[in-house]
Design a protein around this motif. Structure first.
Motif, PDB file in Angstrom:
ATOM      1  N   UNK A   1      47.418  23.435  36.167  1.00 13.91           N
ATOM      2  CA  UNK A   1      48.344  24.436  37.391  1.00 13.91           C
ATOM      3  C   UNK A   1      49.100  25.053  35.281  1.00 13.91           C
ATOM      4  N   UNK A   2      49.534  24.010  34.921  1.00 16.48           N
ATOM      5  CA  UNK A   2      50.070  24.781  33.234  1.00 16.48           C
ATOM      6  C   UNK A   2      49.111  25.577  32.796  1.00 16.48           C
ATOM      7  N   UNK A   3      48.024  25.453  33.001  1.00 14.99           N
ATOM      8  CA  UNK A   3      46.740  26.904  32.338  1.00 14.99           C
ATOM      9  C   UNK A   3      47.410  28.282  33.189  1.00 14.99           C
ATOM     10  N   UNK A   4      47.507  27.678  34.712  1.00 18.16           N
ATOM     11  CA  UNK A   4      47.473  29.326  35.140  1.00 18.16           C
ATOM     12  C   UNK A   4      46.275  28.826  35.973  1.00 18.16           C
ATOM     13  N   UNK A   5      45.606  28.360  36.101  1.00 18.68           N
ATOM     14  CA  UNK A   5      44.329  27.949  36.982  1.00 18.68           C
ATOM     15  C   UNK A   5      44.459  27.832  38.535  1.00 18.68           C
ATOM     16  N   UNK A   6      44.165  28.781  39.190  1.00 18.79           N
ATOM     17  CA  UNK A   6      43.981  28.571  40.979  1.00 18.79           C
ATOM     18  C   UNK A   6      45.018  28.578  41.325  1.00 18.79           C
ATOM     19  N   UNK A   7      45.538  29.778  40.807  1.00 22.11           N
ATOM     20  CA  UNK A   7      46.714  30.536  41.550  1.00 22.11           C
ATOM     21  C   UNK A   7      46.936  30.910  43.360  1.00 22.11           C
ATOM     22  N   UNK A   8      48.063  30.516  43.884  1.00 19.15           N
ATOM     23  CA  UNK A   8      48.055  31.159  45.269  1.00 19.15           C
ATOM     24  C   UNK A   8      48.508  32.423  44.714  1.00 19.15           C
ATOM     25  N   UNK A   9      49.007  33.640  45.691  1.00 19.30           N
ATOM     26  CA  UNK A   9      49.900  34.541  45.982  1.00 19.30           C
ATOM     27  C   UNK A   9      50.994  33.973  46.917  1.00 19.30           C
ATOM     28  N   UNK A  10      51.444  32.531  47.388  1.00 21.02           N
ATOM     29  CA  UNK A  10      52.192  32.343  48.080  1.00 21.02           C
ATOM     30  C   UNK A  10      51.654  30.866  48.614  1.00 21.02           C
ATOM     31  N   UNK A  11      52.592  29.308  48.541  1.00 16.48           N
ATOM     32  CA  UNK A  11      52.685  28.519  48.436  1.00 16.48           C
ATOM     33  C   UNK A  11      51.918  28.389  49.712  1.00 16.48           C
TER      34      UNK A  11
END
Length: 438
Positions: A339-349
């Motif tokens: 999460x700190x790196x910015x991996x596996x981001x979702x468009x919304x929670x």
């Protein structure tokens, strides 16, 4: 084109690995007598299965989780309580429950399973096979581990596998065991104000579990199972299967669709525990990201969060001149790092009441037992004497991450763009770390 590779691997237990050849063979799926599709619904308790074939260099660096373990002590007590309820029933109305008449509870707690030890040994052997060109008798991997016994044992087994694969020509060893009671980047123990994902995952439990609970109670009159008991019994499917190295009879109590719902429970719990759904989730990975940046750039660690400044300032405990680093950690710590790196981001929670089949946040792909993140640093030159260019590539369970946050092309960013993209970590979490204690 010429390539020079520097690799880092974090296992949870975390470790680093590198390949010496260009094979793209996937590691085999564990033979537990169950389909791969079922194994992949076991969330963080799934055995390691590559998400994709490893694409050979240009780039290389990795992160991985510790091998399969026994249940934790508190969780094991909950699992046993559910089993006790079923075993208190005089007569079952579901033949799938008959095995409980002779089932004996003899579980240990917390320690690494023999299956997990074998996973770690195999991972170390694979690491040498993949990255042996990065090491030598005078250039051995630097190996760190968090202090939990199961993590240390994973690191030790990984190291044995690495040394064994080298025909004992590389004398690698665990260099540093970091206690989990103080400053540490390989555990998520340094943010007391961080919440967890229980409230959100319980919303999904209240949706998916009641029909299963009703069916189990009908098959075991008088057991009076709760929805929590149902979830705990489902969790015994992966644990008991890994203990026995064969399909557990607990697995036959549930359908594939029910295990898919079980998996989403864990996805939600991690997302709102150490992931983007938790305000103080990503900050728990900031210290490790800053250590990673230091290794990639060869510069001293710049961090005022979880890092142990004494250890990180010494070349003996945090060298910057190695071509191969291996770190061993826990799944929750790895989720914070992602999460700190910015991996596996979702468009919304993630919606606690409705799964999105297109979501990227799938725990069994992120942090199964012996999961790994690989970060590769590569120097490339197209035509001599043109200047070299340095790139970064990042893989999770051998699947290339797109790195859109640093303008990635084919999963690769220039090193400078990757460093710039990590502004959240380089600013010590933009004030979030202070919120851990305020």
């Amino acid at each position: 084109m010429l390539f020079s590779i520097l690799s880092f691997i974090l296992y949870a237990c975390v470790h680093c690995l590198h390949r010496r050849n260009t094979t793209t063979q996937k590691e085999p799926i564990p033979d537990l007598g169950l389909p791969e599709g079922v194994l992949r619904t076991w969330a963080q308790y799934a055995p390691y299965m590559p998400v994709a074939r490893y694409p050979p260099p240009p780039l290389g660096c990795a992160l991985q989780r510790h091998g399969a373990r026994w249940p934790t002590k508190s969780a094991g007590e909950d699992y046993k309580a559910a089993v006790d309820k079923l075993q208190s029933v005089e007569e079952y109305h579901d033949e799938n429950l008959d095995f409980l008449k002779d089932f004996k509870w003899d579980f240990d707690s917390d320690a690494l399973l023999p299956f997990g030890a074998d996973q770690s040994y195999a991972a170390g052997s694979a690491a040498f096979d993949r990255y042996s060109h990065l090491v030598g008798k005078e250039n051995v991997p630097f190996i760190r581990t968090a202090g939990s016994t199961r993590v240390v044992d994973s690191a030790s087994n990984w190291t044995a596998g690495f040394v064994g694969a080298s025909d004992n020509t590389i004398k690698a060893e665990v260099n540093l065991v970091i206690p989990e009671s103080g400053n540490i980047t390989l555990d998520d123990s340094m943010c007391p104000n961080a919440g967890d994902g229980d409230a959100e995952s319980d919303k999904w439990l209240a949706i998916y579990a009641p029909p299963i609970t009703a069916r189990l109670n009908a098959g075991a009159p008088g057991a009076n199972l709760t929805d929590d008991d149902t979830h705990n019994l489902m969790t015994l499917c992966p644990f008991h299967s890994l203990i026995e190295r064969a399909a557990s009879p607990f697995c036959a109590l549930f359908t594939n669709e029910e295990f898919e719902a079980y998996e989403y429970f864990a996805d939600i719990n991690k997302f709102y525990g150490n992931g983007y759904g938790q305000e103080l989730g990503p900050v728990q990975g900031v210290g490790y990201v800053n250590e990673l940046l230091a290794r990639l750039t060869g510069q001293p660690v710049q961090d005022h969060t979880q890092t142990n400044r004494t250890l990180d300032s010494s070349p003996d405990t945090f060298p910057l001149d190695r071509s191969f680093y291996a770190d061993f950690s826990h799944d929750n710590a790895m989720v914070g790092i992602y999460s700190a790196l910015g991996l596996f981001q979702e468009p919304s929670p993630l919606d606690p009441k409705a799964p999105d089949a297109s979501r990227k946040w799938i725990v069994s792909d992120m942090v199964p037992f012996s999961a790994r993140m690989i970060v590769e640093k590569v120097e490339c030159v197209q035509h001599l004497p043109a200047p070299r260019k340095i790139f970064v590539r990042l893989l999770v369970d051998d699947a290339i991450q797109p790195l859109k946050f640093c303008g990635g092309s084919n999963g690769m960013c220039t090193l400078s763009a990757f460093v710039l993209s990590q502004g959240y970590a380089r600013s010590d979490g933009d004030g979030d770390f202070e919120k851990c204690f305020a």
